[in-house]
Write a protein that holds these residues in place. Sequence first.
Motif, PDB file in Angstrom:
ATOM      1  N   SER A 194      29.615  15.451  36.340  1.00  0.00           N
ATOM      2  CA  SER A 194      27.862  16.060  37.086  1.00  0.00           C
ATOM      3  C   SER A 194      29.076  17.247  37.902  1.00  0.00           C
ATOM      4  CB  SER A 194      26.713  14.838  37.816  1.00  0.00           C
ATOM      5  OG  SER A 194      27.923  14.761  38.574  1.00  0.00           O
ATOM      6  N   SER A 230      27.516  20.889  40.919  1.00  0.00           N
ATOM      7  CA  SER A 230      26.313  21.287  41.603  1.00  0.00           C
ATOM      8  C   SER A 230      25.998  23.187  41.068  1.00  0.00           C
ATOM      9  CB  SER A 230      26.019  21.562  43.003  1.00  0.00           C
ATOM     10  OG  SER A 230      26.415  19.837  43.817  1.00  0.00           O
ATOM     11  N   HIS A 234      23.217  19.229  39.207  1.00  0.00           N
ATOM     12  CA  HIS A 234      22.565  18.698  40.291  1.00  0.00           C
ATOM     13  C   HIS A 234      21.736  19.887  40.848  1.00  0.00           C
ATOM     14  CE1 HIS A 234      23.811  14.929  40.576  1.00  0.00           C
ATOM     15  NE2 HIS A 234      24.692  14.960  40.244  1.00  0.00           N
ATOM     16  N   ARG A 293      21.426  18.524  45.635  1.00  0.00           N
ATOM     17  CA  ARG A 293      22.773  19.039  45.826  1.00  0.00           C
ATOM     18  C   ARG A 293      23.646  20.099  46.417  1.00  0.00           C
ATOM     19  NH1 ARG A 293      26.083  13.916  43.364  1.00  0.00           N
ATOM     20  NH2 ARG A 293      24.353  12.210  43.355  1.00  0.00           N
ATOM     21  N   THR A 348      29.167  18.633  44.862  1.00  0.00           N
ATOM     22  CA  THR A 348      29.371  17.868  44.266  1.00  0.00           C
ATOM     23  C   THR A 348      30.756  17.236  44.271  1.00  0.00           C
ATOM     24  OG1 THR A 348      26.758  17.833  43.038  1.00  0.00           O
ATOM     25  CG2 THR A 348      29.078  16.608  42.320  1.00  0.00           C
TER      26      THR A 348
END
Length: 201
Positions: A42, A44, A63, A66, A69
Amino acid sequence: MIGKNKELITWITEQYNNGAEIATICTGAFLLASTGLLDGQSCSIHWNTASDFKQRFPNIGIHTDRLITVGPRIYTNGGAFSFLNLVLFLVEKYFGREIAIHCSKIFQIDIERTSQSPFSVFQPQKNHGDELISKAQTFIEENLTEKISFEDLASRLAISRRNFDRRFVKAVGNTPMEYLQRVKIEVAKRLLEKKGQPSSK
């Protein structure tokens, strides 16, 4: 952007394979994702590019809340100006909390900021092609001050509640209740922003 940077994508991959750490800001995550280094992980990314990113790289989690990340030797960051928070994060990692705090004071950066949510704008999915769900979205948006019964709404649209929920999530990416809440929050944010504007004389 990706098609014109194939050499750079190859170079990034080579650097990572040779032990380098990789950091991206904002839409730089598109380049990083193109290397395959983010597959199954994952990242950001700027909230405004999330939909496009999800379509291009469906096997990568995103994300939009966030600010940063962290993956294995990989750091991704939200909007462009929040790179300052990423810099502070890396300073703290390599040189310690005390030095990072000193830097944050010198450059007047909020070291505790971890989210980009206050800056995001909810952009509801409308080009899904499901006419029934489009009608449901319109009804929700036009009746925000009313108590909405999704059971009644499904009945009004001549569909079972279970199928309504399933089609809504498939088309929009949120449950009907989540959609209602997100639209309400966006309206409230806009009202607060307008309230902060000086009145014209």
